[in-house]
Design a protein around this motif. Structure first.
Motif, PDB file in Angstrom:
ATOM      1  N   SER A  51       4.491  10.384  -3.503  1.00  0.00           N
ATOM      2  CA  SER A  51       4.199  10.005  -2.122  1.00  0.00           C
ATOM      3  C   SER A  51       5.430  10.062  -1.223  1.00  0.00           C
ATOM      4  O   SER A  51       5.344  10.419  -0.053  1.00  0.00           O
ATOM      5  CB  SER A  51       3.600   8.599  -2.097  1.00  0.00           C
ATOM      6  N   LEU A  52       6.580   9.695  -1.776  1.00  0.00           N
ATOM      7  CA  LEU A  52       7.791   9.611  -0.950  1.00  0.00           C
ATOM      8  C   LEU A  52       8.620  10.890  -0.931  1.00  0.00           C
ATOM      9  O   LEU A  52       9.544  11.013  -0.128  1.00  0.00           O
ATOM     10  CB  LEU A  52       8.654   8.432  -1.403  1.00  0.00           C
ATOM     11  N   GLU A  53       8.297  11.848  -1.816  1.00  0.00           N
ATOM     12  CA  GLU A  53       9.035  13.110  -1.805  1.00  0.00           C
ATOM     13  C   GLU A  53       8.890  13.783  -0.450  1.00  0.00           C
ATOM     14  O   GLU A  53       7.798  13.868   0.095  1.00  0.00           O
ATOM     15  CB  GLU A  53       8.537  14.041  -2.913  1.00  0.00           C
ATOM     16  N   GLY A  54      10.005  14.205   0.106  1.00  0.00           N
ATOM     17  CA  GLY A  54       9.997  14.847   1.405  1.00  0.00           C
ATOM     18  C   GLY A  54      10.079  13.869   2.567  1.00  0.00           C
ATOM     19  O   GLY A  54      10.332  14.258   3.691  1.00  0.00           O
TER      20      GLY A  54
ATOM     21  N   SER B 229       0.873  -1.180   0.000  1.00  0.00           N
ATOM     22  CA  SER B 229       0.000   0.000   0.000  1.00  0.00           C
ATOM     23  C   SER B 229       0.908   1.228   0.000  1.00  0.00           C
ATOM     24  O   SER B 229       1.930   1.251   0.680  1.00  0.00           O
ATOM     25  CB  SER B 229      -0.930  -0.030   1.216  1.00  0.00           C
ATOM     26  N   ILE B 230       0.528   2.206  -0.761  1.00  0.00           N
ATOM     27  CA  ILE B 230       1.356   3.409  -0.875  1.00  0.00           C
ATOM     28  C   ILE B 230       1.369   4.170   0.446  1.00  0.00           C
ATOM     29  O   ILE B 230       2.413   4.621   0.899  1.00  0.00           O
ATOM     30  CB  ILE B 230       0.885   4.270  -2.058  1.00  0.00           C
ATOM     31  N   LYS B 231       0.215   4.265   1.101  1.00  0.00           N
ATOM     32  CA  LYS B 231       0.158   4.942   2.401  1.00  0.00           C
ATOM     33  C   LYS B 231       1.005   4.197   3.429  1.00  0.00           C
ATOM     34  O   LYS B 231       1.715   4.812   4.226  1.00  0.00           O
ATOM     35  CB  LYS B 231      -1.285   5.044   2.897  1.00  0.00           C
ATOM     36  N   GLY B 232       0.909   2.871   3.409  1.00  0.00           N
ATOM     37  CA  GLY B 232       1.696   2.057   4.339  1.00  0.00           C
ATOM     38  C   GLY B 232       3.185   2.224   4.104  1.00  0.00           C
ATOM     39  O   GLY B 232       3.973   2.301   5.049  1.00  0.00           O
ATOM     40  N   LEU B 233       3.575   2.285   2.840  1.00  0.00           N
ATOM     41  CA  LEU B 233       4.982   2.468   2.491  1.00  0.00           C
ATOM     42  C   LEU B 233       5.471   3.830   2.968  1.00  0.00           C
ATOM     43  O   LEU B 233       6.550   3.944   3.545  1.00  0.00           O
ATOM     44  CB  LEU B 233       5.163   2.338   0.976  1.00  0.00           C
ATOM     45  N   ARG B 234       4.648   4.836   2.779  1.00  0.00           N
ATOM     46  CA  ARG B 234       5.003   6.184   3.242  1.00  0.00           C
ATOM     47  C   ARG B 234       5.183   6.201   4.762  1.00  0.00           C
ATOM     48  O   ARG B 234       6.160   6.736   5.270  1.00  0.00           O
ATOM     49  CB  ARG B 234       3.938   7.189   2.806  1.00  0.00           C
ATOM     50  N   ARG B 235       4.230   5.608   5.484  1.00  0.00           N
ATOM     51  CA  ARG B 235       4.332   5.546   6.951  1.00  0.00           C
ATOM     52  C   ARG B 235       5.589   4.792   7.375  1.00  0.00           C
ATOM     53  O   ARG B 235       6.281   5.188   8.309  1.00  0.00           O
ATOM     54  CB  ARG B 235       3.096   4.869   7.547  1.00  0.00           C
ATOM     55  N   PHE B 236       5.875   3.697   6.664  1.00  0.00           N
ATOM     56  CA  PHE B 236       7.066   2.899   6.954  1.00  0.00           C
ATOM     57  C   PHE B 236       8.319   3.773   6.882  1.00  0.00           C
ATOM     58  O   PHE B 236       9.166   3.745   7.760  1.00  0.00           O
ATOM     59  CB  PHE B 236       7.154   1.734   5.961  1.00  0.00           C
ATOM     60  N   PHE B 237       8.431   4.589   5.833  1.00  0.00           N
ATOM     61  CA  PHE B 237       9.613   5.429   5.668  1.00  0.00           C
ATOM     62  C   PHE B 237       9.597   6.659   6.570  1.00  0.00           C
ATOM     63  O   PHE B 237      10.646   7.192   6.899  1.00  0.00           O
ATOM     64  CB  PHE B 237       9.815   5.818   4.201  1.00  0.00           C
TER      65      PHE B 237
END
Length: 135
Positions: free
Chosen positions: A93-96, A57-65
């Motif tokens: 999603s991962l920018e920043g 999940s993109i949101k999950g990946l973002r939270r992970f990072f």
């Protein structure tokens, strides 16, 4: 015939070099992000060691990072239009959240599309097909 074998050998060396660099980066703490389990398995069979993360999940990946201090990630979605869309979405999603999003390996692998590499999961099979025959 010899010319074709030499060309195939050069392609094999180029692809092997990309895989070796990917593996070294991953072992040095740079996570590689792929679409799914089969992509991770293909990279493992090709010899990539280190951290490979599947997009669930993109949101999950973002939270992970967000919970980790990651300076750099390597995005390696498939080389098709779906992979292109995912790459854009992940980049936004991962920018920043992570310092650098490296797309250079995907660009390098795009050169191998003409030899049938579309899905990252088939990277090991292409390597095997290009491997020079020892006589």
């Amino acid at each position: 015939m010899a010319k074709r074998l030499k060309f195939r050998s050069r392609l094999f060396e180029e692809l092997l070099n990309i895989v070796d660099k990917l593996s070294a980066e991953s072992l040095n703490g740079v996570p590689i992000i792929v679409e799914g389990r089969r992509d991770e398995e293909g990279l493992r069979r090709a010899g990539v060691r280190g951290e490979i993360i599947q997009v669930k999940s993109i949101k999950g990946l973002r939270r992970f990072f967000e919970q980790r201090a990651v300076r750099r990630v390597i995005l390696l979605p498939d080389l098709d239009s779906e992979g292109e869309k995912l790459m854009k979405t992940l980049t936004q999603s991962l920018e920043g959240v992570v310092g650098e999003i490296d797309l250079s390996y995907r660009r390098k692998l795009m050169e191998f599309k003409r030899y049938g590499l579309i899905e990252i999961e088939s990277l090991d099979r292409l390597l095997e097909r290009l491997r020079p025959v020892r006589g």
